[in-house]
Design an enzyme around this catalytic site. Structure first.
Site, PDB file in Angstrom:
ATOM      1  N   ASP A 156     -36.577-124.865   2.427  1.00 61.52           N
ATOM      2  CA  ASP A 156     -35.528-125.438   1.975  1.00 61.52           C
ATOM      3  C   ASP A 156     -35.655-127.093   2.450  1.00 61.52           C
ATOM      4  O   ASP A 156     -36.809-127.430   3.046  1.00 61.52           O
ATOM      5  CB  ASP A 156     -34.070-125.138   2.590  1.00 61.52           C
ATOM      6  CG  ASP A 156     -32.823-125.399   1.805  1.00 61.52           C
ATOM      7  OD1 ASP A 156     -33.116-126.482   0.842  1.00 61.52           O
ATOM      8  OD2 ASP A 156     -32.091-124.853   1.466  1.00 61.52           O
ATOM      9  N   ASP A 212     -28.395-126.957  -6.712  1.00 65.42           N
ATOM     10  CA  ASP A 212     -28.052-125.461  -6.650  1.00 65.42           C
ATOM     11  C   ASP A 212     -27.018-125.017  -7.795  1.00 65.42           C
ATOM     12  O   ASP A 212     -26.433-125.822  -8.383  1.00 65.42           O
ATOM     13  CB  ASP A 212     -26.840-125.476  -5.386  1.00 65.42           C
ATOM     14  CG  ASP A 212     -27.915-125.281  -4.037  1.00 65.42           C
ATOM     15  OD1 ASP A 212     -28.933-125.794  -4.111  1.00 65.42           O
ATOM     16  OD2 ASP A 212     -27.356-124.911  -3.135  1.00 65.42           O
TER      17      ASP A 212
HETATM   18  C1  GAL Z   1     -29.592-125.028  -0.215  1.00 66.68           C
HETATM   19  C2  GAL Z   1     -30.373-124.412  -1.106  1.00 66.68           C
HETATM   20  C3  GAL Z   1     -29.698-123.279  -1.556  1.00 66.68           C
HETATM   21  C4  GAL Z   1     -29.170-122.254  -0.245  1.00 66.68           C
HETATM   22  C5  GAL Z   1     -28.636-123.309   0.673  1.00 66.68           C
HETATM   23  C6  GAL Z   1     -28.328-122.410   2.043  1.00 66.68           C
HETATM   24  O1  GAL Z   1     -30.194-126.424  -0.134  1.00 66.68           O
HETATM   25  O2  GAL Z   1     -30.622-125.147  -2.411  1.00 66.68           O
HETATM   26  O3  GAL Z   1     -30.377-122.317  -2.567  1.00 66.68           O
HETATM   27  O4  GAL Z   1     -30.591-121.921   0.111  1.00 66.68           O
HETATM   28  O5  GAL Z   1     -29.338-124.420   0.865  1.00 66.68           O
HETATM   29  O6  GAL Z   1     -27.755-123.411   2.846  1.00 66.68           O
END
Ligand code: GAL
Length: 390
Positions: A156, A212
């Site tokens: 991430d 997301d």
């Molecule tokens: C976001 C990511 C999501 C999930 C989330 C967890 O940045 O895009 O898919 O992994 O973090 O905190």
């Protein structure tokens, strides 16, 4: 002896048959992700409410429900698996309450079922939920993941200290390679720095192209609109990732989920289910396990589909398949049913007196002459594979 000979003859015949009719579901490409990865991830449905029991039960459900046999392999743990502190050696450790047996034991459990285990960290000082992450700890963390038997890393972008994306992701890719363990590298920097331009070079097998997803029709359509221009960047071992599936999470109708799944397959998206596999309805399972749609996603030609035509709320999406046929999604974004039509010639198919159209949701063949058409429900699709009739 005669037994051996007949077995050999059978094997040769089988091989010859395989050589003549390559299966669209099997990619001849080598590498860690010759076809878009398929699996499950904890985030969309469970967020931080995860523990080792959920992961074990999900692996069992993946087998029991037929998902594994349909091609789903990776059981991926997202954010919140770690303890808030590294151990005395400076290594990441699993939360001792929620994962008391640790990740290595979980990997053994998952592997014993013919599945693979994925894990999550961030190219930042913390994960998005503020657990310790891997920036400047790439080598030690990659070694830890490899030692545990991890097969897939989602990486991430939170708390990235505004350092350049490419070098942060490259550092982890290099460290993963140095472990010698094959680990699929899933780059999750939300499309912020055009990862399609550099991710394959640094060793990313897939990269998120957007922020997301959420469990709404608006979110699916918004992400879809951001994909069309990215088709040229997708290829075996290097896939655009429009984010994980929401199928079965309850915010959309089955008609909308069929559209979401069909479009993701047309886009060569990684098919990472995000629902509760332990309790999913038969109608959800039927969507996620539609093998004809999955075969479009996994087609070994690896060409990403794209938008062919837009007429108000009616869209025609098209993807060339390795055997020369075309996958087609007719999409109705509007509030009422609409008839959508397309001429096979417009799909780039050679001129022919007739075409065969396979309906991938009704599982029926039809012969069409000059126009392929379907009555498409609001927020729904019809999906076909079209080829000249013999
Ligand atoms: C976001 C990511 C999501 C999930 C989330 C967890 O940045 O895009 O898919 O992994 O973090 O905190």
């Amino acid at each position: 002896m005669p037994l051996h000979r007949s077995a050999l003859v059978l094997a040769v015949l089988t091989l010859a048959a395989c050589a003549r009719t390559p299966s669209p579901a099997v990619s001849p490409a080598r590498g860690l992700a010759p076809a878009p990865p398929m699996g499950w991830n904890s985030w969309n449905r469970f967020g931080c409410h995860i523990d080792e029991q959920l992961i074990r039960e999900t692996a069992d459900a993946m087998v029991r429900s037929g998902m594994r046999d349909a091609g789903y392999r990776y059981v991926n743990i997202d954010d919140c698996w770690m303890a808030h502190e590294r151990d005395a050696k400076g290594e990441l450790q699993a939360d001792p309450v929620r994962f008391p047996h640790g990740i290595a034991a979980l990997a053994r459990y998952v592997h014993a079922r013919g599945l693979k285990l994925g894990i999550y960290s961030s190219a930042g000082t913390y994960t998005c939920q503020r657990y310790p992450a891997s920036l400047d700890h790439e080598a030690v963390d990659a070694r830890t993941f490899a030692r545990w038997g991890v097969d897939y890393l989602k990486y991430d972008n939170c708390y990235n200290e505004k350092r350049p994306a490419r070098e942060r992701y490259e550092a982890m890719a290099r460290s993963l390679r140095a472990t010698g363990r094959p680990i699929v590298f899933s780059i999750c920097e939300w499309g912020s720095n055009q990862p399609w331009l550099w991710a394959p070079e640094v060793g990313g097998n897939l990269w998120r192209t957007t922020g997301d997803i959420s469990d709404t029709w608006q979110s699916v359509m918004k992400i879809l609109d951001q994909q069309a221009a990215l088709a040229p960047y997708s290829r075996p071992n290097a896939w655009n990732d429009p984010d994980m599936l929401e199928v079965g999470n309850g915010g959309m109708s089955d008609v909308e989920y069929r559209a979401h799944f069909s479009l993701w397959a047309l886009l060569n998206a990684p098919l990472i289910a995000g629902n509760d596999l332990r309790t999913m309805a038969d109608s959800t399972r039927a969507i996620l396990e539609n093998r004809e749609v999955i075969a479009v996603d996994q087609d070994w030609g690896g060409s990403q589909g794209t938008l062919l035509r837009r007429d108000g709320d009616a869209e025609v999406w098209e993807k060339p398949l390795a055997d020369g046929s075309r996958a087609v999604v007719l999409l109705d974004r509007g509030p009422a049913p609409v008839r959508i039509a397309v001429a096979p010639a417009d799909l780039g198919l050679p001129a022919a007196p007739a075409y065969r159209a396979r309906d991938l949701w009704a599982h029926r063949d039809a012969t069409v002459s000059d126009t392929l058409a379907a009555e498409v429900p609001s927020h729904g699709v019809a999906m076909f594979i079209v080829r000249p009739a013999r």
